[in-house]
Design an enzyme around this catalytic site. Sequence first.
Site, PDB file in Angstrom:
ATOM      1  N   SER A  55      12.372 -21.550  49.098  1.00 25.89           N
ATOM      2  CA  SER A  55      12.851 -22.796  48.675  1.00 25.89           C
ATOM      3  C   SER A  55      12.360 -23.875  49.731  1.00 25.89           C
ATOM      4  O   SER A  55      12.530 -25.003  49.250  1.00 25.89           O
ATOM      5  CB  SER A  55      14.324 -22.455  48.490  1.00 25.89           C
ATOM      6  N   LYS A 152      18.367 -25.949  53.772  1.00 23.54           N
ATOM      7  CA  LYS A 152      17.427 -27.103  52.922  1.00 23.54           C
ATOM      8  C   LYS A 152      17.290 -28.432  53.915  1.00 23.54           C
ATOM      9  O   LYS A 152      17.709 -28.111  54.870  1.00 23.54           O
ATOM     10  CB  LYS A 152      18.291 -27.508  51.743  1.00 23.54           C
TER      11      LYS A 152
END
Length: 386
Positions: A55, A152
């Site tokens: 990700s 993230k």
Amino acid sequence: MTDKTSTAEIPKPPVKAPKKKTPFREWLDSVVFAVVAASLIRWLLFEPYTIPSGSMEGTLLTGDYIFVSKFHYGTRTPKTILQVPLTHQKIWFTEIPSFLDWIQLPQYRLPGFTKPKNGDVIVFNYPGCPERPDEFGGYDKYPVDLRTNYIKRCIGTPGDAVEMLEGQAYVNGKVFSNTAGMQMEYEIETNTQVNDKVFQKYGITEFGQEISAEDKTIYLVKATEQAVKDMKGLDFVKNISPLVQAKADTTNPNYNTFPYNSRLFPYNRDNFGPIIVPKAGVTIQLDEKNIAMYKGIITTFDGNDDAKYLNGQIVLNGKPITSYTFKQNYYFMMGDNRHGSDDSRFWGFVPEDHIVGKAVFVWMSIDKDGTFLNKIRWKHLFSIIR
């Protein structure tokens, strides 16, 4: 005449030689000290993590081993105290829970020397979303401090207006500066089949052949902007185009985005918002849109003991309310792999009490698909995370 007195010497008790520790006792003391020291360092200062998925490609690669600073934003005090040391959700190599939730302490944050900022790469406990229950260990499976760790990039801080337009992020109406490692999905048309090593040369780790015909071959790849520029100069490459989802296209269920109301919010992965990131102390009016956007925060994450969503209204302590003041700050997070990340576009905001720390550097990087001599990504070692 003088009197002479004499005193008898008082015998001293025998001195016992200190009892020598057995080798097992010395080993046990060493293990206990190591566990305590490691637990304190892991809780207070730094904690190692492994990147298990793509990700954050190509900033962080699958198989990267990183250190996360707890003291940047301030260390959280323990909440779940009945837990096997140096574990997270389960005892090593088993499916046995490593904790008991019988005792849950109030959670506080020690002073840090900075706040999460736009652009920081942050590790946090995945909050999940009441409208999207899943298997990843969110709000309905574990206490806050034991929810699954995600990593993230922070795109929006409290009070920011976040928007995606044709794959580009905007914050408060200004372009969010993309990092060199940010990648998107592209369609590459070539006049011949391409060897996997060519893609790997340009740092493309996710690719697949879509069409193969006599005059052309089409590949779907996830690549950085620089990799695309470099590949455009290859003589066998005919065309490269980004795969950006059209605005207001809500027909594809794979792109079902937060807050799951396509009538009010016709969003998708590439065209999203604008939405306002909740900020502590800010009061909002609970109209239809705000209820749809923030009801999960009010009923689940903001610490309200008796808050429910009933018949289109928010009911707090048994009474419908028409306005609400946020109790804590929230953040909007996205993966640098824009088309390969499950992030705030799909499940919502990250509460401040879920933030673990700031990712600071990569200390080891192992390519599971690499050959014996190329198993370690040497150029990636001891690199600062930006």
